[in-house]
Design an enzyme around this catalytic site. Structure first.
Site, PDB file in Angstrom:
ATOM      1  NE  ARG A  62      -3.989   0.092   0.503  1.00 45.97           N
ATOM      2  CZ  ARG A  62      -5.322   0.020  -0.304  1.00 45.97           C
ATOM      3  NH1 ARG A  62      -4.941   0.966  -1.174  1.00 45.97           N
ATOM      4  NH2 ARG A  62      -5.831  -0.764  -0.057  1.00 45.97           N
ATOM      5  NE  ARG A  85      -2.748  -4.974  -6.864  1.00 41.09           N
ATOM      6  CZ  ARG A  85      -3.899  -4.194  -5.951  1.00 41.09           C
ATOM      7  NH1 ARG A  85      -3.354  -2.408  -5.643  1.00 41.09           N
ATOM      8  NH2 ARG A  85      -5.264  -4.058  -5.160  1.00 41.09           N
ATOM      9  CG  HIS A 156      -1.926   2.462  -7.701  1.00 45.21           C
ATOM     10  ND1 HIS A 156      -2.229   4.150  -6.975  1.00 45.21           N
ATOM     11  CD2 HIS A 156      -2.987   1.525  -7.750  1.00 45.21           C
ATOM     12  CE1 HIS A 156      -3.342   3.150  -6.483  1.00 45.21           C
ATOM     13  NE2 HIS A 156      -3.809   2.106  -6.908  1.00 45.21           N
ATOM     14  CG  ASP A 201     -11.906   5.884  -7.616  1.00 48.70           C
ATOM     15  OD1 ASP A 201     -10.360   5.805  -7.901  1.00 48.70           O
ATOM     16  OD2 ASP A 201     -12.240   4.569  -7.065  1.00 48.70           O
ATOM     17  CD  GLU A 260      -3.784   6.078  -9.429  1.00 44.93           C
ATOM     18  OE1 GLU A 260      -3.644   4.618  -9.915  1.00 44.93           O
ATOM     19  OE2 GLU A 260      -4.617   5.958  -8.224  1.00 44.93           O
TER      20      GLU A 260
END
Length: 286
Positions: A62, A85, A156, A201, A260
């Site tokens: 994270r 990932r 990301h 978002d 991103e």
């Protein structure tokens, strides 16, 4: 052939690689996900990493810069944001030349990936640090199968900031975006500088090659440049969602913003033996 030069020394920690230009400029990459977990530039940490992030149990790190492939977002075939990932990558090379220090990581199809996504592929991920050009992350995808496949991909990137409420992002005005907090509805950005308010978002479509993120660490600006990545995702979970994520600090949302670069609105279609490359470059200015 593995190519290693002693000028870029390995980190002492297991499963991590350090590219060290000097005491004030270095980057650390975790082999789990080939995730960049630290970028020190000018003596300051520039990436956000949650103090409660897990480095085990198949859960993505994270923070830092996780690599999203072959799926951005929810995926009926496997975990959200795909398997890259949460895979262990191999270090192929590490070298220094012309004031730059770089490492190359490789991920190829294996039993785990094929159980989710039955294609033969090769991912090459180059991470390079230099004093003049900042941090560069370049991903190449090669279709090594006899059949066509498609995918989405994204870097990301979690940028560290002093106060998320004062951060702004440039070069998004008049662009269409998908708002994932409003049932995926499409809107047009009206603000000349995007500001985060109560969480965000969004997937911005067909963005310019460069965005400036104002209000990062010590009031600095981070320039996010990209090539081969037509879209830009901007994300901050804000207070309630941060509290509900076990691997995210409750107040971590105050100290980060994700900007991103990705290829996520449409899908990349790759013919057998075809290769595509995608690059992000981060530079710190005042």
């Amino acid at each position: 052939m593995l190519y290693v030069m002693e000028a870029c020394t390995m980190a002492d920690e297991v499963d991590m690689v350090t590219l060290n230009l000097d005491d004030d400029n270095r980057v650390v990459i975790h082999m789990f996900g080939a995730t960049v977990i630290s970028w020190i530039c000018g003596g300051k940490e520039r990436l956000f990493l949650s103090s409660t992030s897990l480095f085990e149990n198949g859960k993505a790190i994270r923070g830092g810069i996780p690599v999203v492939f072959p799926q951005f977002g929810p995926w009926k075939l496997g975990p959200q944001h795909g398997f890259a990932r949460i895979s262990m990558w191999d270090l192929y090379s590490k070298k220094i030349a012309d004031g730059r220090c770089s490492a190359r990581f490789i991920l190829i199809n294996n039993e785990i990936s094929e159980a989710m996504w039955n294609y033969k592929f090769k991912l090459i991920y180059d991470v390079t640090i230099s004093k003049t050009n900042g941090l560069s992350c370049s991903l190449s995808v090669t279709n090594q199968d006899s059949k066509v496949f498609d995918f989405t991909t994204l870097l990301h990137t979690y940028l560290k900031v002093d106060d998320a409420e004062t951060v702004t992002v440039s070069n998004l005005q008049s662009l269409k975006y998908i708002d994932k907090l409003k049932n995926g509805e499409e809107f047009t950005e009206s603000d000349s500088l995007l500001k985060v308010v109560n969480g965000i978002d969004r997937i911005y479509k067909s963005t310019p090659a460069t965005q400036e993120v104002f209000g990062c660490v010590d009031g600095s600006t981070v320039i996010v440049s990209k090539n081969g990545l037509p879209d830009t995702v901007v994300w901050n979970p804000w207070a309630e969602k941060a509290r509900n994520m076990s691997d995210f600090d409750d107040d971590g949302y105050k100290k980060m913003i994700c900007v991103e670069p990705g290829f996520v609105v449409e899908r990349v279609i790759l013919q057998p033996q075809e290769e595509r490359s995608f690059t992000q470059n981060l530079v710190v200015t005042k």
